[in-house]
Write a protein that holds these residues in place. Sequence first.
Motif, PDB file in Angstrom:
ATOM      1  N   ASP A   1      37.280 -27.361 -21.923  1.00  0.00           N
ATOM      2  CA  ASP A   1      36.948 -28.204 -23.074  1.00  0.00           C
ATOM      3  C   ASP A   1      37.392 -29.627 -22.802  1.00  0.00           C
ATOM      4  O   ASP A   1      38.145 -29.891 -21.868  1.00  0.00           O
ATOM      5  CB  ASP A   1      37.632 -27.655 -24.340  1.00  0.00           C
ATOM      6  N   SER A   2      36.932 -30.532 -23.641  1.00  0.00           N
ATOM      7  CA  SER A   2      37.270 -31.934 -23.458  1.00  0.00           C
ATOM      8  C   SER A   2      38.483 -32.284 -24.310  1.00  0.00           C
ATOM      9  O   SER A   2      38.574 -31.852 -25.454  1.00  0.00           O
ATOM     10  CB  SER A   2      36.080 -32.794 -23.888  1.00  0.00           C
TER      11      SER A   2
ATOM     12  N   GLU B   1      22.993 -26.737 -16.431  1.00  0.00           N
ATOM     13  CA  GLU B   1      23.491 -28.052 -16.029  1.00  0.00           C
ATOM     14  C   GLU B   1      24.414 -28.700 -17.064  1.00  0.00           C
ATOM     15  O   GLU B   1      24.246 -29.881 -17.408  1.00  0.00           O
ATOM     16  CB  GLU B   1      22.291 -28.973 -15.721  1.00  0.00           C
ATOM     17  N   PRO B   2      25.424 -27.967 -17.546  1.00  0.00           N
ATOM     18  CA  PRO B   2      26.327 -28.581 -18.541  1.00  0.00           C
ATOM     19  C   PRO B   2      27.143 -29.738 -17.961  1.00  0.00           C
ATOM     20  O   PRO B   2      27.649 -30.571 -18.706  1.00  0.00           O
ATOM     21  CB  PRO B   2      27.276 -27.447 -18.934  1.00  0.00           C
ATOM     22  N   TYR B   3      27.263 -29.776 -16.623  1.00  0.00           N
ATOM     23  CA  TYR B   3      28.128 -30.793 -15.990  1.00  0.00           C
ATOM     24  C   TYR B   3      27.289 -31.856 -15.287  1.00  0.00           C
ATOM     25  O   TYR B   3      27.719 -32.422 -14.285  1.00  0.00           O
ATOM     26  CB  TYR B   3      29.097 -30.106 -15.006  1.00  0.00           C
TER      27      TYR B   3
ATOM     28  N   SER C   1      28.547 -30.490 -25.203  1.00  0.00           N
ATOM     29  CA  SER C   1      29.950 -30.063 -25.246  1.00  0.00           C
ATOM     30  C   SER C   1      30.840 -30.896 -24.335  1.00  0.00           C
ATOM     31  O   SER C   1      31.929 -31.315 -24.721  1.00  0.00           O
ATOM     32  CB  SER C   1      30.067 -28.597 -24.814  1.00  0.00           C
ATOM     33  N   LYS C   2      30.394 -31.098 -23.096  1.00  0.00           N
ATOM     34  CA  LYS C   2      31.270 -31.722 -22.089  1.00  0.00           C
ATOM     35  C   LYS C   2      31.088 -33.244 -22.080  1.00  0.00           C
ATOM     36  O   LYS C   2      32.055 -33.991 -22.121  1.00  0.00           O
ATOM     37  CB  LYS C   2      30.973 -31.159 -20.698  1.00  0.00           C
TER      38      LYS C   2
ATOM     39  N   MET D   1      31.615 -32.567 -27.651  1.00  0.00           N
ATOM     40  CA  MET D   1      31.079 -31.998 -28.902  1.00  0.00           C
ATOM     41  C   MET D   1      31.054 -30.471 -28.874  1.00  0.00           C
ATOM     42  O   MET D   1      30.185 -29.862 -29.517  1.00  0.00           O
ATOM     43  CB  MET D   1      29.655 -32.550 -29.151  1.00  0.00           C
ATOM     44  N   SER D   2      32.023 -29.855 -28.176  1.00  0.00           N
ATOM     45  CA  SER D   2      31.925 -28.392 -27.994  1.00  0.00           C
ATOM     46  C   SER D   2      31.899 -27.642 -29.326  1.00  0.00           C
ATOM     47  O   SER D   2      31.230 -26.628 -29.456  1.00  0.00           O
ATOM     48  CB  SER D   2      33.058 -27.886 -27.101  1.00  0.00           C
TER      49      SER D   2
END
Length: 424
Positions: free
Chosen positions: A42-43, A208-210, A239-240, A244-245
């Motif tokens: 998480d951020s 591709e979340p990253y 999220s990342k 905004m997770s």
Amino acid sequence: VAAVRLSAFAEGLRPESAFDVLAVAKRFKADGKDVVELQIGDSPFPTTEHGRQAGISAINEGRTNYCPSRGLPEFREAVADHMNRLYSLDLTGENIVVGHGAKIFEQFFCEVFLEPGDEVLVFSPRFPTYAPNIERRGAVPVYTSLKQENEFRPSIPDVEAFVARGPKARAIFLNSPHNPTGGVATAEDIRAICNLIRGKNVALFSDEPYNHMAWEGSHYTPLSEPEMLEQCVAAYTFSKSYSMSGWRLGYAVCSSRIAEVIGHMLNTSLSCIPPYAQLAGAAALKQDSEERDRNMNAFRGKVELLADALQTIEELSVSRPHGTFYVFPNVARICNRLGITSHGLAMYLLEAADDRFGVACLGGECFGEDGAGFIRFSCAEPDERLREAVDFLPKAFERQDRVSRYLKDHPEYVLSERYPTSSE
Ligand SMILES: Cc1ncc(COP(=O)(O)O)c(C=O)c1O
């Protein structure tokens, strides 16, 4: 015993361990233990400014009722513009479908393409929810290893061999930048995979979340390859990149035909994604790229700090990750010496290495057998806390008496067979 039986699928479902370890870490913290939390991806940053404000305004303006299942038109258009700018694509809102994060598209992708008995190539270690979503359809994951000596990049001959298996070989799960290893597939890797499947009855899920966290080279999406829109679903999340997770917001990019079918899946399951979250996301895409890039740079600094500090610990082998906010050291030699599994070692660091201080992280086997012998640290803590965590590790690894006591209480973590190491 209740007469009503659960399905074999329900009985066999294994949840993502990060959330279990998160619960244990919170329990220890509530009891007064000082825990550095490096277990979940998480951020540590707040939701980016314009996104946050747009979400609050949308709630105040009453954007709190049902909305179209595929997503608000203004959201889908904002996403299409953003993606076109980023990757020189030619998308319209018709190519976009909203979701509550990226994870839901694993399930939808499987429902779109798979029949029972179909085979899906999965690079391993892998994100823990891929297999349950493949199995939900009665399809079968086929694993292929990502190797540390190959910088955790996908092996193209393995893809070729999979496609050659014949008509049961129906899909590939690709994740770059990669959780948990931090590996990044190069443009050549991705081009080679696309060339192997183009025009065949093999679909690609590109997770591709990253996409904003490629540190070596730049992020490359299969959507840039000719005709891939027709047989690829690429999943993205807020999220990342925009912290905004908890808003639960993401989207998929695909052909309009596939987007329409995924819209039906949303309609028949979730109905819709909260409109205020979509408006927050659209504002973040339009106005928060500077803040996003600042945060991404901070992540980069954190993984470099953590990886470099870990490199000073003897017995442990690690490189700087090429992407993501995870560091994935090989701890096989430490595990072999202490006779403990890598997830056992992770849980020992949290629970038992010290009475007052702990580090929460995950054993690589939480990401499948190919991850055994590794530990995943995420970097979601202030730099000073990352340093404290690394300073603690060598001391913890020397407390043989505590390890032995921990293994007596947790025989499930006794290492039955030594992990392979390059020096043995
Ligand atoms: C590879 C991968 N896929 C999917 C997800 C899920 O993302 P979201 O929270 O946006 O659903 C994550 C989050 O950690 C991830 O690492």
